[in-house]
Design a protein around this motif. Structure first.
Motif, PDB file in Angstrom:
ATOM      1  N   GLN A  76      -3.302  -5.026   1.810  1.00 33.32           N
ATOM      2  CA  GLN A  76      -2.071  -5.108   2.620  1.00 33.32           C
ATOM      3  C   GLN A  76      -2.334  -5.846   3.992  1.00 33.32           C
ATOM      4  O   GLN A  76      -1.498  -6.346   4.545  1.00 33.32           O
ATOM      5  N   ALA A  77      -3.600  -6.038   4.408  1.00 37.20           N
ATOM      6  CA  ALA A  77      -3.928  -6.976   5.456  1.00 37.20           C
ATOM      7  C   ALA A  77      -3.518  -8.543   5.173  1.00 37.20           C
ATOM      8  O   ALA A  77      -3.309  -9.166   6.086  1.00 37.20           O
ATOM      9  N   SER A  78      -3.739  -8.790   3.856  1.00 30.92           N
ATOM     10  CA  SER A  78      -3.470 -10.225   3.650  1.00 30.92           C
ATOM     11  C   SER A  78      -2.413 -10.387   2.436  1.00 30.92           C
ATOM     12  O   SER A  78      -2.646 -10.111   1.390  1.00 30.92           O
ATOM     13  N   GLU A  79      -1.325 -10.714   3.125  1.00 30.00           N
ATOM     14  CA  GLU A  79      -0.297 -11.162   2.053  1.00 30.00           C
ATOM     15  C   GLU A  79      -0.496 -12.346   0.967  1.00 30.00           C
ATOM     16  O   GLU A  79      -0.283 -12.186  -0.192  1.00 30.00           O
ATOM     17  N   LEU A  80      -1.400 -13.452   1.421  1.00 29.13           N
ATOM     18  CA  LEU A  80      -1.820 -14.345   0.614  1.00 29.13           C
ATOM     19  C   LEU A  80      -2.611 -13.896  -0.368  1.00 29.13           C
ATOM     20  O   LEU A  80      -2.439 -14.106  -1.855  1.00 29.13           O
ATOM     21  N   LEU A  81      -3.580 -12.804  -0.473  1.00 28.09           N
ATOM     22  CA  LEU A  81      -4.531 -12.197  -1.321  1.00 28.09           C
ATOM     23  C   LEU A  81      -3.627 -11.357  -2.199  1.00 28.09           C
ATOM     24  O   LEU A  81      -3.803 -11.445  -3.455  1.00 28.09           O
ATOM     25  N   GLU A  82      -2.667 -10.753  -1.755  1.00 28.45           N
ATOM     26  CA  GLU A  82      -1.719  -9.752  -2.630  1.00 28.45           C
ATOM     27  C   GLU A  82      -1.012 -10.826  -3.559  1.00 28.45           C
ATOM     28  O   GLU A  82      -0.856 -10.615  -4.806  1.00 28.45           O
ATOM     29  N   MET A  83      -0.298 -11.802  -2.877  1.00 29.07           N
ATOM     30  CA  MET A  83       0.277 -12.905  -3.858  1.00 29.07           C
ATOM     31  C   MET A  83      -0.585 -13.440  -4.923  1.00 29.07           C
ATOM     32  O   MET A  83      -0.253 -13.656  -5.886  1.00 29.07           O
ATOM     33  N   ALA A  84      -1.864 -13.727  -4.705  1.00 26.82           N
ATOM     34  CA  ALA A  84      -2.986 -14.253  -5.549  1.00 26.82           C
ATOM     35  C   ALA A  84      -3.191 -13.436  -6.778  1.00 26.82           C
ATOM     36  O   ALA A  84      -3.093 -13.652  -8.042  1.00 26.82           O
ATOM     37  N   VAL A  85      -3.523 -12.033  -6.269  1.00 28.51           N
ATOM     38  CA  VAL A  85      -3.484 -11.063  -7.224  1.00 28.51           C
ATOM     39  C   VAL A  85      -2.489 -10.735  -8.061  1.00 28.51           C
ATOM     40  O   VAL A  85      -2.537 -10.915  -9.363  1.00 28.51           O
ATOM     41  N   LEU A  86      -1.279 -10.767  -7.626  1.00 28.33           N
ATOM     42  CA  LEU A  86       0.047 -10.624  -8.493  1.00 28.33           C
ATOM     43  C   LEU A  86       0.103 -11.818  -9.486  1.00 28.33           C
ATOM     44  O   LEU A  86       0.439 -11.560 -10.627  1.00 28.33           O
ATOM     45  N   LEU A  87      -0.205 -12.965  -8.914  1.00 23.55           N
ATOM     46  CA  LEU A  87       0.184 -14.199  -9.647  1.00 23.55           C
ATOM     47  C   LEU A  87      -0.683 -14.303 -10.830  1.00 23.55           C
ATOM     48  O   LEU A  87      -0.506 -14.319 -12.108  1.00 23.55           O
ATOM     49  N   VAL A  88      -2.194 -14.363 -10.608  1.00 26.91           N
ATOM     50  CA  VAL A  88      -3.036 -14.319 -11.640  1.00 26.91           C
ATOM     51  C   VAL A  88      -3.041 -13.112 -12.442  1.00 26.91           C
ATOM     52  O   VAL A  88      -3.319 -13.456 -13.489  1.00 26.91           O
TER      53      VAL A  88
END
Length: 196
Positions: free
Chosen positions: A55-67
């Protein structure tokens, strides 16, 4: 609570079911044990805060969703393309243990929905537990994982002889379609973050 978290049909359940249908009992139970290990470690990570990191890192969330969406879709395509065969004689069923471990890790830890659901559900429960009850909750969740995956393996192994190659092929195709749909849903969540 642990059973409610595990019971919905997901990648872990499909992996355990497919293994119990197509592999000898010893390999099916070993696979269940490996899944339990990854499931419990994921549950602990979610319970103790991986959701807060995502939740603190939108970039991490996006990476997890994409991969995660790509991996999930790939697993679904693999299921649809796989040749269903319930006969063990004359067939090489000695899948390398590292491949089993790798697949178990992927269907557990690289599944964005499991990360998100686990973080929300288990993290929310952590916030509401009375002080000093964390270990009881973790013990309950862990024992539910053992009970669930070993029960699935036992039931499917006992009735695997009733599954003809044609029925198994239908199961693989249906599960593959569900998984691909699920992967597309995860990819759509990734797109929604980009366009938001």
């Amino acid at each position: 609570m642990g059973l409610a978290y595990l019971a919905p049909i997901g990648l872990q359940n499909l992996f355990v079911i497919n293994t119990a249908l197509t592999q000898p009992k010893s390999r099916a139970y070993l696979t269940a044990l490996i899944i339990v290990f990854f499931d419990v470690t994921l549950g602990l990570a979610c319970f103790f805060g991986i959701g807060a990191i995502m939740q603190a890192s939108e970039l991490l969330e996006m990476a997890v969703l994409l991969v995660g969406s790509i991996i999930v879709i790939w697993i679904g395509i693999g299921l649809i393309r796989s040749k269903a065969d319930t006969e063990q004689s004359g067939k090489d069923v000695d899948i390398p243990l590292l491949k089993v471990i790798g697949t178990a890790c992927v269907v557990t830890w690289f599944n964005p929905q499991a990360l998100i659901d686990g973080s929300m559900m288990l993290g929310a429960f952590k916030a509401t537990l009375p002080p000093g009850t964390d270990l009881f909750f973790v013990g309950g969740f862990s024992s539910a994982s053992v009970l669930w995956f070993f029960s699935i393996t036992t039931v499917i192994s006992l009735f695997s002889a009733r599954f003809t190659p044609k029925i198994l092929r239908y199961i693989n195709v249906i599960c593959g379609i569900v998984i691909i749909f699920y992967g597309c849903k995860l990819f759509w969540n990734f797109i929604k973050i980009i366009i938001a």
